[in-house]
Design a protein around this motif. Structure first.
Motif, short mmCIF file in Angstrom:
data_model
loop_
_atom_site.label_atom_id
_atom_site.label_comp_id
_atom_site.label_asym_id
_atom_site.label_seq_id
_atom_site.Cartn_x
_atom_site.Cartn_y
_atom_site.Cartn_z
N ARG A 126 -45.25 -10.94 -19.75
CA ARG A 126 -44.80 -9.83 -18.91
C ARG A 126 -43.34 -9.48 -19.22
NH1 ARG A 126 -46.46 -12.60 -13.42
NH2 ARG A 126 -45.40 -10.83 -12.47
N PRO A 127 -43.06 -9.14 -20.48
CA PRO A 127 -41.67 -8.88 -20.88
C PRO A 127 -41.04 -7.69 -20.16
CG PRO A 127 -43.16 -8.18 -22.61
CD PRO A 127 -43.98 -8.93 -21.59
N LEU B 36 -34.22 -8.74 -15.50
CA LEU B 36 -33.59 -10.02 -15.15
C LEU B 36 -32.66 -10.48 -16.26
CD1 LEU B 36 -36.66 -11.85 -13.58
CD2 LEU B 36 -34.84 -10.61 -12.41
N TYR B 37 -33.12 -10.37 -17.50
CA TYR B 37 -32.25 -10.75 -18.62
C TYR B 37 -31.04 -9.82 -18.71
CZ TYR B 37 -35.72 -14.06 -20.41
OH TYR B 37 -36.58 -15.12 -20.56
N GLN B 38 -31.24 -8.56 -18.41
CA GLN B 38 -30.10 -7.63 -18.42
C GLN B 38 -29.03 -8.06 -17.41
OE1 GLN B 38 -32.36 -4.04 -17.70
NE2 GLN B 38 -32.13 -3.36 -19.83
N LYS B 39 -29.47 -8.48 -16.23
CA LYS B 39 -28.52 -8.96 -15.21
C LYS B 39 -27.82 -10.24 -15.68
CE LYS B 39 -30.70 -6.86 -11.22
NZ LYS B 39 -31.43 -7.05 -9.97
N LEU B 40 -28.57 -11.10 -16.33
CA LEU B 40 -27.97 -12.33 -16.85
C LEU B 40 -26.92 -12.02 -17.90
CD1 LEU B 40 -31.21 -14.47 -17.04
CD2 LEU B 40 -29.19 -15.03 -15.66
N LEU C 149 -33.43 -11.39 -24.27
CA LEU C 149 -33.54 -9.96 -24.00
C LEU C 149 -34.07 -9.23 -25.23
CD1 LEU C 149 -33.10 -7.52 -22.15
CD2 LEU C 149 -30.71 -7.50 -22.89
N ALA C 150 -33.53 -9.53 -26.39
CA ALA C 150 -33.99 -8.90 -27.63
C ALA C 150 -35.47 -9.20 -27.87
CB ALA C 150 -33.16 -9.39 -28.81
N SER C 151 -35.88 -10.42 -27.60
CA SER C 151 -37.28 -10.80 -27.78
C SER C 151 -38.19 -10.00 -26.86
CB SER C 151 -37.44 -12.30 -27.52
OG SER C 151 -38.78 -12.67 -27.61
N CYS C 152 -37.76 -9.82 -25.62
CA CYS C 152 -38.56 -9.04 -24.67
C CYS C 152 -38.64 -7.58 -25.09
CB CYS C 152 -37.98 -9.15 -23.26
SG CYS C 152 -38.33 -10.71 -22.45
N TYR C 153 -37.52 -7.04 -25.55
CA TYR C 153 -37.54 -5.66 -26.05
C TYR C 153 -38.56 -5.53 -27.18
CZ TYR C 153 -33.27 -4.09 -23.57
OH TYR C 153 -32.35 -3.71 -22.63
N ALA C 154 -38.52 -6.46 -28.13
CA ALA C 154 -39.45 -6.40 -29.26
C ALA C 154 -40.90 -6.52 -28.80
CB ALA C 154 -39.11 -7.51 -30.26
N SER C 155 -41.15 -7.41 -27.85
CA SER C 155 -42.51 -7.58 -27.33
C SER C 155 -43.01 -6.35 -26.60
CB SER C 155 -42.57 -8.79 -26.38
OG SER C 155 -42.31 -9.97 -27.06
N SER C 156 -42.07 -5.57 -26.09
CA SER C 156 -42.41 -4.35 -25.36
C SER C 156 -42.47 -3.13 -26.28
CB SER C 156 -41.39 -4.09 -24.25
OG SER C 156 -41.40 -5.12 -23.31
N LEU D 207 -33.99 -1.08 -29.35
CA LEU D 207 -33.18 -1.84 -28.40
C LEU D 207 -33.09 -3.31 -28.81
CD1 LEU D 207 -34.36 -0.32 -25.00
CD2 LEU D 207 -32.11 -0.09 -26.07
N ALA D 208 -34.18 -3.83 -29.36
CA ALA D 208 -34.15 -5.22 -29.83
C ALA D 208 -33.12 -5.38 -30.94
CB ALA D 208 -35.54 -5.63 -30.33
N ALA D 209 -33.11 -4.45 -31.88
CA ALA D 209 -32.16 -4.52 -33.00
C ALA D 209 -30.73 -4.38 -32.50
CB ALA D 209 -32.47 -3.43 -34.02
N LYS D 210 -30.52 -3.48 -31.58
CA LYS D 210 -29.17 -3.28 -31.02
C LYS D 210 -28.69 -4.54 -30.31
CE LYS D 210 -26.70 0.08 -28.19
NZ LYS D 210 -26.83 1.30 -27.37
N THR D 211 -29.58 -5.19 -29.59
CA THR D 211 -29.23 -6.42 -28.87
C THR D 211 -28.93 -7.54 -29.86
OG1 THR D 211 -30.64 -5.73 -27.03
CG2 THR D 211 -30.02 -8.05 -27.11
N LEU D 212 -29.70 -7.63 -30.93
CA LEU D 212 -29.44 -8.65 -31.94
C LEU D 212 -28.09 -8.42 -32.63
CD1 LEU D 212 -32.98 -9.07 -33.51
CD2 LEU D 212 -31.77 -10.69 -32.04
N LYS D 213 -27.71 -7.18 -32.80
CA LYS D 213 -26.39 -6.88 -33.36
C LYS D 213 -25.30 -7.40 -32.42
CE LYS D 213 -27.68 -2.92 -36.12
NZ LYS D 213 -27.59 -1.46 -36.30
N GLY D 214 -25.56 -7.33 -31.11
CA GLY D 214 -24.61 -7.86 -30.13
C GLY D 214 -24.42 -9.36 -30.30
#
Length: 66
Positions: A13-14, A20-24, A38-45, A50-57
């Protein structure tokens, strides 16, 4: 909150775990484990951009830690 997000993720249920991960991440922006989850959940969704952008972070964080 982390535990609940992890459970939602493990239950496939990503979309529910993302907020929740965004708040964390907001609360602990230097914790790369939150960003990775968070990146993993974005990719699963299917939110690959957004996953790539988060991984760049994460990469930027690693550069600051050195």
């Amino acid at each position: 909150m982390r535990h609940k997000a992890d459970i939602l993720t493990s239950e496939g249920r990503p979309d529910e775990a993302i907020p929740l991960y965004q708040k964390l991440v907001e609360g602990e922006p230097d914790d790369d484990s939150h960003l990775l989850s968070l990146a993993s959940c974005y990719a699963s969704s299917g939110e690959n951009n957004l996953a790539a952008k988060t991984l760049k972070g994460i990469k930027m964080l690693e550069g600051r830690k050195r």
